[in-house]
Scaffold this active site. Structure first.
Site, short mmCIF file in Angstrom:
data_model
loop_
_atom_site.label_atom_id
_atom_site.label_comp_id
_atom_site.label_asym_id
_atom_site.label_seq_id
_atom_site.Cartn_x
_atom_site.Cartn_y
_atom_site.Cartn_z
N ASP A 1 31.17 -11.78 82.05
CA ASP A 1 30.78 -12.34 80.76
C ASP A 1 29.57 -11.53 80.26
O ASP A 1 28.44 -11.77 80.65
CB ASP A 1 30.43 -13.81 80.89
CG ASP A 1 30.01 -14.43 79.55
OD1 ASP A 1 29.97 -13.69 78.55
OD2 ASP A 1 29.72 -15.64 79.51
N LYS B 1 27.76 -11.68 70.45
CA LYS B 1 26.39 -11.39 69.98
C LYS B 1 26.29 -10.03 69.27
O LYS B 1 26.55 -9.95 68.08
CB LYS B 1 25.40 -11.57 71.13
CG LYS B 1 25.39 -13.05 71.58
CD LYS B 1 24.30 -13.46 72.52
CE LYS B 1 24.26 -14.98 72.66
NZ LYS B 1 24.62 -15.50 73.96
N TYR C 1 25.56 -19.43 81.88
CA TYR C 1 26.11 -20.13 80.72
C TYR C 1 27.23 -19.28 80.13
O TYR C 1 27.07 -18.08 79.95
CB TYR C 1 25.01 -20.33 79.67
CG TYR C 1 25.48 -20.98 78.38
CD1 TYR C 1 25.92 -22.30 78.37
CD2 TYR C 1 25.47 -20.27 77.18
CE1 TYR C 1 26.34 -22.90 77.19
CE2 TYR C 1 25.89 -20.87 75.99
CZ TYR C 1 26.32 -22.19 76.00
OH TYR C 1 26.74 -22.79 74.83
C1 LIG Z 1 25.62 -16.75 74.12
C2 LIG Z 1 26.52 -16.69 75.28
C3 LIG Z 1 27.80 -17.26 75.26
C4 LIG Z 1 28.28 -18.13 74.12
O1 LIG Z 1 28.37 -17.44 72.93
P1 LIG Z 1 28.41 -18.28 71.55
O2 LIG Z 1 28.66 -17.24 70.52
O3 LIG Z 1 27.07 -18.93 71.44
O4 LIG Z 1 29.50 -19.27 71.66
C5 LIG Z 1 28.64 -17.06 76.34
N1 LIG Z 1 28.24 -16.34 77.40
C6 LIG Z 1 27.00 -15.79 77.47
C7 LIG Z 1 26.63 -14.99 78.67
C8 LIG Z 1 26.11 -15.96 76.42
O5 LIG Z 1 24.88 -15.43 76.52
#
Ligand SMILES: *Cc1c(COP(=O)(O)O)cnc(C)c1O
Length: 429
Positions: free
Chosen positions: A237, A265, A142
């Site tokens: 990511d 995060k 994701y």
């Molecule tokens: C949480 C997450 C996102 C998206 O971040 P948001 O702040 O919720 O938009 C993208 N990539 C990874 C790997 C994530 O865990």
């Protein structure tokens, strides 16, 4: 009177599904989501004044524990000086310097407000820099909810049974090639057949959105070698794994220098901050220097940056990660031992402050493996633990998080309750 239930009814009358982000709705486990009233350290309290040991940690950010007094003080101090200026501030430089110090591959950094923005922008930069349209992502990973990345994405989408989303035109997603995670052969094949059309490969280097699944060493090597050979960019990511699996993220564990990295995060310490960055020659494409447009009214917000800076300071204190990893391992190993005792097919793994548990005897290595986990047992375990005051993520497709506030005693409490839960499930399911 169940206030959670009451509030959920009120919420559903005005907010789609009663929540502002889908997984919060308990869709895959059933039941009433807990409305949180406050949080402190390792605990959250719901609107019925029930206390829970929290392993969601706001889905990752709460690594120093909820409402850490130093972070709260930094936020209050910043807020008194003004909430937003729409002009550059000194702390944005300090924040970028701190990030580069921790993750040296991020030579140039742009702050944004969410992980979604970070990955969306990184992809745009990769396309702008290479002049190519196609991107590769992996099944179960994701990367936020921008159009071209909402193809076979994890967690919320998987548990709702929608591998992608309505409202995304074919024309947008047709440039997104999706491959199975940890499948070196599939990656080689696609690079052999159309490598020169690929702008970038974006990957969760330790996946956390199909529960926790680390990339294998061979997969990581293939990612770096093939992208390099074909002039494609490698995007790590690390929105979840950055500062979580280790201070320097998955790239420090892998010994890999990605071309671009996205983080989020933890760097906001609970406030909306995320970032993308990487090789200076690539980041030179970003506006106002280059032709790739990217902007944000609240980007680098002073209150959020204050929370992030303080969090980055705390996690760099001596032994932070040694202790965090040890606690996480205690929990992860302890759960596995108890489940074994109760004769329940179950496995776990942990890296740094992140762990996964799976209702299957064999550790899963890709999304297809995850689909073989026992969902009935997961739901039973989730609810049994929740009713005993332990909150895990409300989906079998999520990783869980330990914070510095989770003491050995709190871990032991959790394991004691888990022993009861496993015995109960073994009897009833
Ligand atoms: C949480 C997450 C996102 C998206 O971040 P948001 O702040 O919720 O938009 C993208 N990539 C990874 C790997 C994530 O865990």
């Amino acid at each position: 009177m169940d206030r959670n239930q009451q509030l959920f009814e009120q919420a559903k009358a005005i907010i789609p599904g009663g929540v502002n982000s889908p997984v919060r709705a308990f869709g895959s486990v059933g039941g009433i989501p807990r409305f949180i009233n406050k949080a402190q350290g390792a605990y959250v309290w719901d609107e019925n004044q029930n206390r829970y040991i929290d392993y969601v940690g706001s889905w990752g950010p709460a690594i120093v524990g909820h409402a850490h007094p130093e972070v709260v003080a930094a936020v209050c101090q910043a807020a008194e000086k003004g909430l937003s200026f729409g002009a550059p501030t000194e702390n944005e430089i300090r924040m970028a310097e701190e990030i580069r110090h921790i993750m040296p591959s991020m030579e140039q950094i742009r702050l944004v407000s969410s992980g979604t923005e970070a990955t969306m922008s990184a992809i745009r930069v990769a396309r702008g820099f290479t002049g190519r349209d196609n991107i590769i992502k992996f099944e179960g990973c994701y990367h936020g909810h921008s159009d071209s990345l909402l193809v076979k994405a994890g967690s919320g989408l998987l548990t709702f049974g929608h591998p992608s989303s309505a409202g995304v035109p074919e024309d947008f997603s047709c440039h997104t090639l999706v491959l199975p995670y940890n499948d070196v052969e599939a990656l080689q094949q696609i690079f052999t057949s159309q490598g020169d059309s690929i702008a970038c490969v974006i990957v969760e280097p330790i996946a956390g959105n199909m529960n926790m699944i680390p990339a294998t060493t061979e997969f990581v090597k293939a990612l770096r070698t093939l992208t390099e050979q074909h002039g494609s960019l490698l995007i790590y990511d690390e929105v979840m794994t950055g500062f979580r699996v280790a201070l320097g993220g998955a790239q420090s564990i892998h010994g890999i220098k990605p071309d671009l990295t996205t983080i989020g995060k933890i760097i906001g310490g609970g406030m909306p901050v995320a970032a993308f960055g990487g090789r200076a020659d690539i980041m030179a494409c970003v506006s106002p220097l280059g032709a790739v447009y990217q902007a944000g009214t609240l980007s680098g917000n002073p209150v959020c940056v204050a929370a992030g800076l303080k969090t980055l300071e705390i996690i760099q204190r001596p032994n932070f990660y040694t202790t965090l990893s040890a606690r996480t391992q205690e929990l992860s190993n302890g759960l596995a031992a108890i489940a074994h005792e109760a004769n329940i097919p179950f496995s776990t793994r942990s890296i740094g402050g992140m762990f996964g548990f799976y209702f299957t005897a064999e550790l899963p290595n890709c999304f297809a493996d995850m689909q073989h986990c026992n969902q009935v047992l997961f739901k039973a375990f989730f609810h049994t633990m929740l009713s005993r005051g332990v909150a895990f993520a409300p989906s079998a497709y999520e990783a869980c998080f330990v914070s510095a506030a989770h003491s050995s005693e709190i871990i032991a409490d959790t394991l004691g309750l888990a022993a009861e839960a496993f015995t109960e499930i073994a009897r009833t399911v």
